[in-house]
Design an enzyme around this catalytic site. Structure first.
Site, short mmCIF file in Angstrom:
data_model
loop_
_atom_site.label_atom_id
_atom_site.label_comp_id
_atom_site.label_asym_id
_atom_site.label_seq_id
_atom_site.Cartn_x
_atom_site.Cartn_y
_atom_site.Cartn_z
N LYS A 223 36.02 33.33 35.67
CA LYS A 223 37.44 33.02 35.81
C LYS A 223 37.76 32.72 37.28
O LYS A 223 37.06 33.19 38.17
CB LYS A 223 38.27 34.24 35.40
CG LYS A 223 38.32 34.50 33.92
CD LYS A 223 39.19 35.73 33.62
CE LYS A 223 39.25 36.02 32.14
NZ LYS A 223 39.92 34.99 31.35
N GLU B 116 34.82 36.23 25.16
CA GLU B 116 33.94 37.36 24.85
C GLU B 116 34.58 38.35 23.88
O GLU B 116 33.89 39.03 23.13
CB GLU B 116 33.54 38.09 26.15
CG GLU B 116 34.55 39.13 26.69
CD GLU B 116 35.89 38.56 27.06
OE1 GLU B 116 36.00 37.34 27.27
OE2 GLU B 116 36.88 39.33 27.14
N ARG C 171 36.22 38.02 21.16
CA ARG C 171 35.95 37.76 19.74
C ARG C 171 34.52 38.15 19.36
O ARG C 171 34.25 38.42 18.20
CB ARG C 171 36.28 36.29 19.41
CG ARG C 171 35.50 35.29 20.17
CD ARG C 171 36.15 33.90 20.14
NE ARG C 171 37.23 33.76 21.11
CZ ARG C 171 37.94 32.65 21.30
NH1 ARG C 171 37.71 31.58 20.56
NH2 ARG C 171 38.88 32.59 22.20
N ASP D 154 33.56 33.30 28.52
CA ASP D 154 34.86 33.95 28.73
C ASP D 154 35.57 34.21 27.39
O ASP D 154 36.57 34.93 27.35
CB ASP D 154 35.72 33.07 29.64
CG ASP D 154 36.90 33.81 30.22
OD1 ASP D 154 36.94 35.06 30.10
OD2 ASP D 154 37.79 33.16 30.80
N MET E 95 45.67 50.89 30.83
CA MET E 95 45.61 49.46 31.16
C MET E 95 45.80 49.23 32.65
O MET E 95 45.19 48.34 33.24
CB MET E 95 46.69 48.70 30.37
CG MET E 95 46.42 48.64 28.89
SD MET E 95 47.82 48.02 27.95
CE MET E 95 47.75 46.27 28.32
N ASP F 108 42.10 44.18 30.10
CA ASP F 108 41.58 43.47 28.93
C ASP F 108 41.07 44.44 27.85
O ASP F 108 40.52 44.03 26.84
CB ASP F 108 40.47 42.49 29.37
CG ASP F 108 40.34 41.30 28.45
OD1 ASP F 108 41.31 40.99 27.73
OD2 ASP F 108 39.25 40.69 28.42
N LYS G 215 40.09 45.59 21.02
CA LYS G 215 39.20 44.99 22.04
C LYS G 215 39.22 45.87 23.28
O LYS G 215 40.28 46.14 23.84
CB LYS G 215 39.69 43.57 22.37
CG LYS G 215 39.00 42.94 23.60
CD LYS G 215 39.50 41.53 23.89
CE LYS G 215 38.98 40.99 25.21
NZ LYS G 215 39.49 39.64 25.54
N SER H 50 30.88 31.85 32.69
CA SER H 50 32.06 30.96 32.71
C SER H 50 33.15 31.70 33.50
O SER H 50 34.21 32.06 32.97
CB SER H 50 32.55 30.68 31.29
OG SER H 50 31.49 30.33 30.42
N1 BES Z 1 40.87 38.19 28.16
C1 BES Z 1 41.03 36.81 28.06
C2 BES Z 1 42.40 36.37 27.55
C3 BES Z 1 43.59 36.73 28.39
C4 BES Z 1 44.11 35.82 29.28
C5 BES Z 1 44.22 37.94 28.21
C6 BES Z 1 45.23 36.15 30.02
C7 BES Z 1 45.35 38.25 28.94
C8 BES Z 1 45.85 37.37 29.84
C9 BES Z 1 39.98 36.22 27.12
O1 BES Z 1 38.77 36.90 27.09
C10 BES Z 1 39.71 34.83 27.58
O2 BES Z 1 39.33 34.66 28.69
N2 BES Z 1 39.95 33.87 26.70
C11 BES Z 1 39.77 32.50 27.05
C12 BES Z 1 39.29 31.78 25.82
C13 BES Z 1 38.83 30.38 26.10
C14 BES Z 1 37.59 30.37 26.94
C15 BES Z 1 38.56 29.69 24.77
C16 BES Z 1 41.11 31.95 27.51
O3 BES Z 1 42.14 32.33 26.97
O4 BES Z 1 41.12 31.14 28.44
ZN ZN Z 2 38.87 38.96 27.57
ZN ZN Z 3 37.41 36.30 28.61
#
Ligand code: BES
Ligand code: ZN
Ligand code: ZN
Length: 529
Positions: free
Chosen positions: A300, A372, A374, A370, A210, A311, A288, A298
């Site tokens: 970050k 992704e 799921r 984002d 990680m 991730d 994952k 989208s």
């Molecule tokens: N990998 C992220 C979630 C994440 C955030 C993991 C912070 C560890 C720390 C995931 O793919 C993601 O970006 N999820 C979005 C979902 C949203 C767009 C519905 C999120 O959590 O903002």
């Molecule tokens: Zn992610």
């Molecule tokens: Zn994501």
């Protein structure tokens, strides 16, 4: 050079009479005669918080034995050095015994600490992990290459504290911390010690994968690293499935994420056959494996985006669990599945509003690129149903909302099986890497299935509300098995200082809980299948 903390008359007398080589300090280099990095060993000894008013040290049995060896000088010096040691606080003594140039005494908290019903963990074990980690790091700071560790009445917890506490990712630095190898002090409990070493090394493997940068741990590098770790086990088969295989499996959701990156995807499939009968129903783990999550189109925000190299924490923890299960020779069959790819923005990437088709034929509207994880898991969960599993357990750094809900206190567990929940929960009490049950209500399902263009949307229609729960409800659309658990590990992905026996960085949680869970399942052959 003696004793900076002398208070009473008696103490002053002892100080005057004490041999010159003794010294007591919070952080002091070894006494003259023992060079830094000398061949001698360090020793870490635990001491309980005194239950009596006299403030006398309550040693562990190893502490008592060592004190006898040095004719009671350890006890005398400790009492000279100030108030009784609080939990996790240390004193270092140099020159007490020729075999141990430096002795670290560390506070263990109260003597009979056990399961704490409020905290949902075994406090005694947590205290030992913390105390030993702190003690071993002090030995490391003194650049002593070897440390013997007091088992403190629970050699497994002590080994975990030592091996987890000393771990640091410094692969890419020219200046590295000195390597310290911890050993059990005394000969009793050596099996439990070894078990603790294996559990902790499992978690450290997940931490390593990680923490490593995304340009080092690409999907193929991840798979090869795991394959290499499993090479020595004759009862393990590793399949590194290329993109062409993923295409023939009709994993359209996974492929839609992967196609945004120049780095090819991999589907890693591991079969560990530890069960008495080769075709015993396996426990199937799914993780994952997004080796970098930029968010895709989208995108970050750039602040903190580097953390998205972790991730693939779901894949790292489940694959490390299998490596550990193999090392422990656990008597059960386990299959590990890890869809691995990057989530990148490019001319080929998913666009918001695109519709993709998962392996089970369900169509998915990608409203946010984002979300992704799921998409990968949808296909991997469908595939997981091919194995007549005893249970399917997936782990994923799935949602920021999980971190908002529980922070780093516990992994969120969404499960349709109370049998599975009980095993995970009981395992976590022992390991101290906790879990907390979360809901899989129909309430959330409605929010992902009410979708304009497809069978299901990849985000909830009320955007952020209950984000961890709508993500779990989405995954449930791809599950028919009656013993399934989804572990959202986004909140426990990294450590600042919350877990005192882990240094700052990627945490590799909840690997030890998954190992303990697998070990319990291997004992529970007449299970609720
Ligand atoms: N990998 C992220 C979630 C994440 C955030 C993991 C912070 C560890 C720390 C995931 O793919 C993601 O970006 N999820 C979005 C979902 C949203 C767009 C519905 C999120 O959590 O903002
Ligand atoms: Zn992610
Ligand atoms: Zn994501």
């Amino acid at each position: 050079m003696l004793l900076p903390c002398v208070r009473s008359g008696a103490a002053r007398r002892l100080a005057r009479d004490a041999p010159r080589a003794f010294s007591c300090s919070a952080r002091r280099p070894p006494a003259r005669g023992y060079s830094r990095g000398a061949a001698g060993k360090g020793l870490v000894l635990g001491v309980y918080t005194s239950e009596k008013d006299d403030g006398a040290a309550q040693f562990t049995s190893a502490g008592d034995a060592f004190d006898r060896l040095v004719s009671g000088k350890l006890r005398a010096l400790l009492s000279l050095c100030g108030p009784p040691l609080k939990k996790g606080k240390t004193r270092i003594f140099h020159g007490l015994h020729q075999d141990f140039p430096s002795v670290v005494v560390v506070g263990l908290g109260k003597k009979n600490a056990g399961i704490n019903e409020q905290e949902n963990w075994n406090e005694g074990k947590e205290n030992i992990r913390t105390a030993v980690a702190v003690g071993c790091r002090q030995i490391q700071d003194l650049e002593i290459p070897c440390v013997e560790v007091d088992p403190c009445g629970d050699a497994q917890a002590a080994a975990e504290g030592a091996v987890l506490g000393l771990h640091e990712y410094n692969e890419l630095k020219q200046k590295k911390k000195p390597v310290v190898s911890p050993q059990l002090h005394g000969s009793a409990e050596s099996q439990a010690w070894q078990k603790g070493v294996i559990y902790a090394e499992g978690q450290n493997l997940a931490r390593y994968l990680m923490e490593a940068p995304a340009n080092y741990i690409t999907p193929i590098k991840f798979a090869e690293h795991i394959e290499q770790k499993l090479r020595t086990f004759s009862n393990v088969k590793v399949h590194i499935r290329p993109e062409s295989w993923i295409t023939t499996q009709e994993m359209g959701a996974f492929l839609s994420v992967a196609k945004g990156s120049a780095e090819p995807p991999i589907f890693l499939e591991i079969h560990y056959l530890g069960g008495a009968i080769t075709n015993d129903s396996p426990l199937v783990f799914v993780g994952k494996g997004v080796t970098f999550d930029s968010g895709g189109i989208s995108l970050k925000p750039s602040l903190g985006m580097d953390a998205m190299r972790a991730d693939m924490g779901g894949a790292a923890t489940v694959c490390s669990t299998i490596v550990t299960a193999a090392a422990l020779n656990l008597p059960l069959n386990i299959i590990g599945l890890a869809p691995l790819c990057e989530n990148m923005p490019s001319g080929k990437a998913n666009k918001p509003g695109d519709v993709v088709r998962a392996k089970n034929g369900k169509t998915i509207q990608v409203d946010n690129t984002d979300a992704e994880g799921r998409l990968l898991l949808a296909d991997a969960l469908c595939y997981a149903h091919n194995f007549n599993a005893r249970a399917i357990v997936n782990a994923a750094t799935l949602t920021g909302a999980m971190d908002v809900a529980l922070g780093s206190a516990a992994t969120g567990v969404f499960t349709n099986s109370s049998w599975l929940w009980t095993h995970l929960y009981e395992a976590s009490i022992l390991t101290g890497d906790r879990v907390w049950r979360m809901p899989l209500f129909e309430h959330y399902t409605k929010q992902v299935t009410d979708c304009p263009l497809a069978d299901v949307s990849n985000i909830g229609k009320y955007s952020r509300a209950g984000g961890a729960c709508t993500a779990a409800a989405f995954l449930k659309e791809f599950v028919t098995a009656s013993h399934w658990a989804h572990l959202d590990i986004a909140g426990v992905m990294s450590n600042k200082d919350e877990v005192p026996y882990l240094r700052k960085g990627m945490a590799g949680r909840p690997t030890r809980t998954l190992v303990e869970f697998a070990a319990r399942l291997s004992q529970d052959s007449h299970n609720a299948k």
